[in-house]
Design an enzyme around this catalytic site. Structure first.
Site, PDB file in Angstrom:
ATOM      1  N   ASP A  42       9.449   2.460   1.720  1.00 29.48           N
ATOM      2  CA  ASP A  42       8.319   3.238   2.231  1.00 29.48           C
ATOM      3  C   ASP A  42       8.208   2.982   3.740  1.00 29.48           C
ATOM      4  O   ASP A  42       7.748   1.928   4.165  1.00 29.48           O
ATOM      5  CB  ASP A  42       7.044   2.810   1.486  1.00 29.48           C
ATOM      6  CG  ASP A  42       5.795   3.563   1.945  1.00 29.48           C
ATOM      7  OD1 ASP A  42       5.854   4.232   2.994  1.00 29.48           O
ATOM      8  OD2 ASP A  42       4.755   3.454   1.255  1.00 29.48           O
TER       9      ASP A  42
ATOM     10  N   LYS B 269       2.964   9.849   8.300  1.00 24.37           N
ATOM     11  CA  LYS B 269       2.229   9.429   9.510  1.00 24.37           C
ATOM     12  C   LYS B 269       2.803   9.941  10.842  1.00 24.37           C
ATOM     13  O   LYS B 269       2.461  11.026  11.267  1.00 24.37           O
ATOM     14  CB  LYS B 269       2.058   7.912   9.502  1.00 24.37           C
ATOM     15  CG  LYS B 269       1.062   7.455   8.411  1.00 24.37           C
ATOM     16  CD  LYS B 269       0.476   6.082   8.667  1.00 24.37           C
ATOM     17  CE  LYS B 269      -0.748   5.815   7.811  1.00 24.37           C
ATOM     18  NZ  LYS B 269      -0.478   5.232   6.498  1.00 24.37           N
TER      19      LYS B 269
ATOM     20  N   PHE C 171       0.859  -1.190   0.000  1.00 27.15           N
ATOM     21  CA  PHE C 171       0.000   0.000   0.000  1.00 27.15           C
ATOM     22  C   PHE C 171       0.891   1.233   0.000  1.00 27.15           C
ATOM     23  O   PHE C 171       1.733   1.406   0.883  1.00 27.15           O
ATOM     24  CB  PHE C 171      -0.930   0.054   1.215  1.00 27.15           C
ATOM     25  CG  PHE C 171      -1.821   1.271   1.182  1.00 27.15           C
ATOM     26  CD1 PHE C 171      -3.002   1.273   0.460  1.00 27.15           C
ATOM     27  CD2 PHE C 171      -1.453   2.437   1.838  1.00 27.15           C
ATOM     28  CE1 PHE C 171      -3.811   2.410   0.397  1.00 27.15           C
ATOM     29  CE2 PHE C 171      -2.256   3.580   1.782  1.00 27.15           C
ATOM     30  CZ  PHE C 171      -3.432   3.557   1.057  1.00 27.15           C
TER      31      PHE C 171
HETATM   32  C1  PLP Z   1      -0.747   5.485   5.044  1.00 26.87           C
HETATM   33  C2  PLP Z   1       0.303   5.063   4.104  1.00 26.87           C
HETATM   34  C3  PLP Z   1       0.545   5.776   2.912  1.00 26.87           C
HETATM   35  C4  PLP Z   1      -0.317   6.931   2.476  1.00 26.87           C
HETATM   36  O1  PLP Z   1      -0.229   8.001   3.353  1.00 26.87           O
HETATM   37  P1  PLP Z   1      -1.309   9.190   3.233  1.00 26.87           P
HETATM   38  O2  PLP Z   1      -0.809  10.197   4.221  1.00 26.87           O
HETATM   39  O3  PLP Z   1      -2.629   8.604   3.607  1.00 26.87           O
HETATM   40  O4  PLP Z   1      -1.278   9.694   1.848  1.00 26.87           O
HETATM   41  C5  PLP Z   1       1.585   5.370   2.120  1.00 26.87           C
HETATM   42  N1  PLP Z   1       2.359   4.324   2.450  1.00 26.87           N
HETATM   43  C6  PLP Z   1       2.157   3.625   3.579  1.00 26.87           C
HETATM   44  C7  PLP Z   1       3.054   2.491   3.903  1.00 26.87           C
HETATM   45  C8  PLP Z   1       1.116   3.952   4.431  1.00 26.87           C
HETATM   46  O5  PLP Z   1       0.890   3.230   5.528  1.00 26.87           O
END
Ligand code: PLP
Length: 400
Positions: free
Chosen positions: A221, A250, A134
């Site tokens: 990521d 986050k 994701f």
């Molecule tokens: C939440 C998340 C995203 C997206 O972040 P947003 O601030 O909602 O755009 C991307 N990568 C990972 C691993 C995530 O957990």
């Protein structure tokens, strides 16, 4: 009986929300508008690093509000330099671009990868991405995401991705064999939305070596698993490797919207003025939130706390759910530090409401994984409380 929060007729219907509206919070607790308290094991989806209403963060943000909220990137922003220097120190990388969300950090990473390719004459660069990944909900990041539900209805998808399964170096080699267009490998060190699926440490080292051998960027990521959650600043650090590109968001601002893409020498100088930008990214308020979050994490030893309380929580869950693990109702309890997943044998989204009824906030991801990503200030007593509320509900849910 208090009335449930009504569905809004005006806010777009993008979430299957619980019928609860929050009023305020303190530490790892929040209260809804009817005064009912909840223990928060979701932490705003791994965002509220310092819990709610942290006195030192609030004081710093209040002071910042009176100075500057926003100026624009047409000028130097002193606090960007402060936060970038700190992220460079913690990551071992060299340069940072600031934005406001996780998907923006990942968009920047994907643009870096493509330009890295174009700069060496690859006209149609391709990025390796993963099953169950994701990376966000923009058109490019949902294309990189490995979940058909996220993509459904939004085609045509962005091209230039090669998809592989996690933790299989042979599959990665095979999928990229003889493909001169590959420029980068992109994954979460621990997949969050995909169900709390960690990349194995030896796999991380193998991919690092392969990227070196093939001159690919290793892009990790760390939007969800980073910022101290696993007990190290960044989850890949457990493998003793360095990525070339690392998106963050986050937990970095403890609730204030902030994103960052941190780059090492191979990727730090790909962008030149005009290649990338953002209006809000790096504004003084967000930067102050990042600086103070890290300062308080260091002062209060929150990495050690995440490791210790996370291990306590995991051991407690394992003990309480021993017979469910034995009889297969619970397939696996996994994760590291305060990023834990409990995979059940059947879809269990109903547990979010049942837990909320009993005063506990959790989430269910990938249909059948209970996800716990609380604030890093969680105490062992609060971890015990999570176990005491959650495990009987899981047992009841699994009972025939
Ligand atoms: C939440 C998340 C995203 C997206 O972040 P947003 O601030 O909602 O755009 C991307 N990568 C990972 C691993 C995530 O957990």
């Amino acid at each position: 009986m208090n009335a449930p929060a009504a569905a809004s007729p005006h806010v777009m219907n993008t979430y299957a929300r619980l019928p609860i509206a929050m009023s305020h919070g303190q530490g790892c607790r929040v209260w809804d508008v009817n005064g009912k308290p909840y223990l928060d094991a979701l932490g705003g989806i791994a965002v509220n690093t310092l819990g709610h209403n942290h006195a030192d963060l609030v004081a710093a943000l209040q002071e910042q509000l009176t100075k500057l909220i926003h100026t624009s990137n047409y000028y130097h922003v002193t606090l960007q330099e402060t936060l970038a220097a700190k992220l460079v120190e913690l990551s071992g990388l060299t340069n940072v671009f600031f934005c406001s969300t996780g998907l923006e950090a990942n968009e920047a990473a994907l643009k870096l990868a493509r330009k890295f390719g174009h700069d060496k004459g690859i006209e149609r660069p391709e990025v390796v991405v993963y099953e169950k990944a994701f990376h966000g909900r923009s058109i490019a990041t949902l294309s990189a995401t490995g979940n058909p539900k996220v993509q459904a209805g939004f085609g045509p998808l962005v091209e230039g991705f090669v998809r592989v399964p996690a933790n299989n170096i042979e599959a990665l080699k095979k999928a990229t064999q003889g493909n001169p267009n590959v420029v980068a490998v992109f994954f979460e060190a621990i997949q969050g939305e995909g169900g709390v699926n960690p990349m194995h440490l030896d796999y991380l080292r193998d991919v690092r070596a392969l990227c070196d051998e093939r001159d690919w960027l290793l892009m990790i990521d760390e939007v969800q698993c980073g910022m101290g959650r696993t007990g190290k600043w960044f989850a890949h650090q457990w493998a003793g490797i360095l990525p070339d590109v690392m998106p963050l968001a986050k937990g970095l601002g403890s609730g204030v919207p902030i994103g960052a893409v941190v780059a090492g020498p191979k990727a730090a100088h790909i962008f030149a003025p005009g290649n990338h930008g953002t209006t809000f990214g790096g504004n003084p308020l967000a930067m102050r939130a990042g600086v103070e979050t890290i300062r308080i994490m260091e002062r209060d030893g929150l990495l050690a706390n995440a490791e210790k309380v996370g291990a306590h929580l995991k051991a407690g869950l394992e003990a309480a759910l021993k017979s469910e693990v034995a009889n297969g109702g619970v397939k696996e309890i996994r994760g590291q530090g305060l990023m834990l997943g409990i995979e059940l044998s059947k879809p269990c989204s109903a547990l979010t409401q049942q837990c909320a009824d009993h005063g506990l906030l959790i989430s269910v991801t990938a249909d059948n994984v209970v996800r716990l990503v609380p604030s890093l200030i969680l105490t062992t007593a609060e971890a015990d409380e999570i176990i005491a509320i959650l495990c009987p509900l899981i047992q009841k849910f699994l009972a025939p």
